[in-house]
Structures are given as structure tokens and as C-alpha cells.
Design an enzyme around this catalytic site. Structure first.
Site: not given
Length: 441
Positions: A162, A356
Site C-alpha cells: 500500500e 487483503e
């Protein structure tokens, strides 16, 4: 019409043979044993009063460093094919730091659980700075050392986790470590992380390892209305949070107008590094975002203060369930995201892994988490049925953990952790996921 979370269909559709089911964690959020590693930017951040909502730190967290065998036993009982964890750069820099990951990888392999290593999950060593180009090269050196030590047993790698959130929350808005509020002056952080990704891919290939991806966070951006100002604001937000981090990796180019804002003497040469071919592309998905034109005032959204002078404003998505974190639950937006990625990137998009997906809810009898996961896994299957090449799905997270600036106030785990005693208690969602995996065999 948006489907509500409450309904669950049966049976769960079957995924293709070889589909990889797993769970994810990150080093800083679970390991503890802070005294046995160098300090990170997150240690410095949590030392500052008021930065973490409950005033906590990750010094002990889930004490996974000492309890990893117990946690691997939970993974084996769960029946997942893979465990995604991160290697702490500050721990690797410390004497004997890689020994811990040697032991963890050996334990996973002995339990029949495939180790999937994330090489950077936000815990930058203190003293380094993503505003500096040299950090990318130093990261590549770190990656080479980890791959040399673990590459004989680890056969699936993730370079970065991320970079969009690390840029936005840590450097543009200042609500995550290192706590800088640079707004658009944070763009060099994005470029240097992407360059670090490309250099890491080269370092991994040079070490002889394969099966390499990245874990980028993505979600559909919905305009608040059909008014031109709202549509333009949503388009701009989508570029910043989605395309800024996907286009360079997949297309070798920044979205129009952004390349000239990036640092360095030869951005085009950097882009050739950034676009090193990947074996798969990781997507972290939690929710869509509704965006409209600026509203002329600073607003609080999702626990983040959004400055008034941004060229967009984030709005609430109404008429859908919310997690305990206040995030909207919209499973079908995952199908929208994945089919949209396929349409946008075509044959430049490698196979996809959902690295995720999860939610924050209290309680051990966590029926809301079960409904969330059920809905999202079905939405994922609809994307597969629509022709998107998805190869795996990882739940966030195995354990309740230190949830960054929220401290211990949010619980994302399939396993409940009582922090004072470190007792692990599998939740209802753990047992549900185990049964799902058995049905998929």
C-alpha cells in the site's frame, strides 16, 4: 441497487483448482519484541503524545516474535494454503534479526503453509526518508539480503504494501508515521516507493527467486452526483489513489500531468525500472469511496482530517452497513473494481491476487465479519466468472493487532487476542473460514 450485507447464500461457489487461500499480517502490528530490533518511523510516531488514539504502542503488540509457533499452529488448524507476513526492515538491520524469519519460515514449511513475504509494510527504519531517492537503493540492498537468506524456502514475494496509503496518510495528511503534512509536496514519496518496487523486483530476480508481485490498495471511486464538478473531483481522486500507483507498474507511464511533477533527472528511465514485469498483481480491497467537489471546509472522514483546500471532498456512502471502523460494506464494488481493472489494463494486467480483504468488528461471535467475508468472496467469484484471472484471496487479518493510529481499538482478526494475557481465541469467523476452505478442497 446496492445489496445489503445481511443475506448469505448457500452453497459458496467453487473457485478454480489451485486457487490460493490465505491470511495476512504485518510485522509491526503483531511481532512486539521492539527491544530486539532497531527503531522505526512508527516507534518515533507513537512516542509523540496524541498521535495514537489510545496512546498505545506496538512494543509488545501480539508478542508474535515469541509466540510464532502457537500462531503457526492456528494457521495449520485453519487450513490455509498460505500465510502472508512482512519482514521488518528494522529487525533485519539488527543482530540476529533474520534468524527470527528463518525460524518462522521453517515452522510454516513444516506445517504445510506456504510463506508469502512482504518486504516493506510501512515500518521504515528510523533515519531513512522516502523523500530521499537513496532510500530506494537502500531498500533494494535490504531485499537482496532477505532473498539470499530465505529464497530457498520462500517462493512468493511482495515488494511493497500500500504505497498509496503510506504516501497519503503518512506524508500528505500526517495521520500515520512519519507524520508529515505535505499535501501535494508528498508526490516524491510516491515516486521513490515505486522506484524502490522496481529495484526490488530486479534484486529478487538477480537472487534467483520468482513469483513476485506488489500489494496495492484499490477501490472504485464514485462521484457524489452527475454534476460536472463532482465527476471531475472524483476522477482526480481516482487518479491519485488508484492510477498513480497502478499505471506506472502496469503501463510504464504516469497518468497525464503527473509525470512532470515527479523528482529526478530522468523520470522516463525510472519508469522503465518501475515497470519491471510482475508475475501477479496484488489488490488490497476494503471499500469504495464517494467523492465530490470541494466543500470549502475541513471535514473529518474515517478518522482523518481532510483539509479544506484539497480539490475534492470525500462523502459518506449511505444506505449500506458500516463496519465498527465506520467503513461502508459494499461487496459488489470488489467485482466492479476487478472487472474495471481488466477493462482498463487488458493484457498488461497479470494474474491478480486479493492480498487483503477484511473488516473491523468487536466480539468473538463475530457474525458480521462472517457476512462481510461471505459477501466479498461471492463478489470475487463473480469477477472470476466474468473472466478476471484471480489466483488467490487473503483475509486481513489472522490476529487482532496494533491498528496503526487507532491503536488497539479496532479488531480485524479471525483470532481474538486478549492483550494483557496474550491469550488467542479463534472467533466464529475463524471456524467459518476453515469450513469454507475444506469445502473448496
Amino acid at each position: 441497487m446496492i445489496r445489503r450485507m445481511a443475506t448469505q447464500e448457500h452453497p459458496m461457489p467453487r473457485f478454480p483448482d489451485g486457487f490460493l487461500w490465505g491470511v495476512s499480517t504485518s510485522a509491526h502490528q503483531i511481532e512486539g519484541a521492539a527491544e530486539l530490533r532497531e527503531r522505526s518511523v512508527w516507534d518515533e510516531f507513537t512516542d509523540r503524545p496524541g498521535r495514537v488514539k489510545d496512546g498505545s504502542t506496538a512494543a509488545v503488540a501480539c508478542d508474535h516474535y515469541h509466540r510464532y509457533r502457537e500462531d503457526v499452529a492456528l494457521l495449520a488448524d485453519l487450513g490455509v494454503g498460505a500465510y502472508r507476513f512482512s519482514v521488518s526492515w528494522p529487525r533485519v538491520n539488527s543482530p540476529g534479526g533474520l534468524d527470527f524469519y528463518d525460524r518462522l519460515v521453517d515452522e510454516l514449511c513444516a506445517a504445510g503453509v506456504r510463506p508469502v513475504v512482504t518486504l516493506f509494510h510501512w515500518d521504515l527504519p528510523a533515519g531513512l526518508d522516502w523523500l530521499q531517492r537513496d532510500t530506494a537503493s537502500r531498500f533494494a540492498d535490504h531485499v537482496s539480503g532477505v532473498a539470499e537468506r530465505l529464497g530457498d524456502r520462500v517462493h512468493k514475494w511482495i515488494t511493497l504494501n500500500e504505497p498509496a496509503e503510506h504516501t497519503l496518510l503518512g506524508h500528505a495528511l500526517g495521520v500515520h508515521a512519519p507524520g508529515k503534512r505535505l499535501l501535494f509536496d508528498a508526490l516524491p514519496v510516491a515516486h521513490h516507493q515505486l522506484l524502490a518496487h522496481g529495484l526490488a523486483v530486479r534484486a529478487l530476480r538477480a537472487a534467483g527467486v520468482t513469483d513476485i508481485g506488489i500489494a496495492n490498495s484499490h477501490g472504485p471511486t464514485w462521484p457524489a452526483s452527475r454534476e460536472q464538478a463532482d465527476v471531475e473531483a472524483a476522477d482526480f481522486y481516482d487518479v491519485l489513489l488508484n492510477r498513480l500507483f497502478a499505471d506506472p507498474v502496469l503501463l510504464g507511464a504516469y497518468p497525464a500531468g503527473l509525470g512532470e511533477l515527479m523528482p529526478g533527472d530522468d523520470v522516463e528511465a525510472d519508469l522503465k525500472v518501475i515497470a519491471e514485469p510482475l508475475d501477479w498483481y496484488g489488490v488490497n480491497y476494503y471499500a469504495p469511496t464517494k467523492v465530490g467537489a470541494p466543500q470549502g471546509a475541513e471535514i473529518e472522514f474515517g478518522g482523518v482530517s481532510m483539509p479544506a483546500d484539497l480539490p475534492f471532498s470525500v462523502r459518506e456512502i449511505t444506505d449500506v452497513p458500516l463496519t465498527d471502523f465506520g467503513w461502508p460494506v459494499v461487496p459488489e464494488a470488489l467485482t466492479e473494481l476487478l472487472t474495471g481493472f481488466r477493462d482498463r489494463y487488458g493484457d498488461r494486467l497479470p494474474p491478480v491476487m486479493i492480498t487483503e480483504n477484511g473488516c473491523s468488528y468487536e466480539g468473538v461471535d463475530d457474525r458480521q465479519r462472517i457476512a462481510f467475508l461471505d459477501g466479498h468472496i461471492r463478489a470475487l467469484h463473480r469477477a472470476v466468472a466474468a473472466g478476471v484471472d484471480v489466483r488467490g484471496y487473503f483475509v486481513w487479518s489472522l490476529l487482532d493487532n496494533f491498528e496503526w493510529a487507532e491503536g488497539y481499538a479496532r479488531r480485524f482478526g479471525l483470532v481474538h487476542v486478549d492483550y494483557p494475557t496474550q491469550k488467542r481465541t479463534p472467533k466464529a469467523s475463524y471456524h467459518w473460514y476453515r469450513e469454507l476452505l475444506r469445502a473448496q478442497e
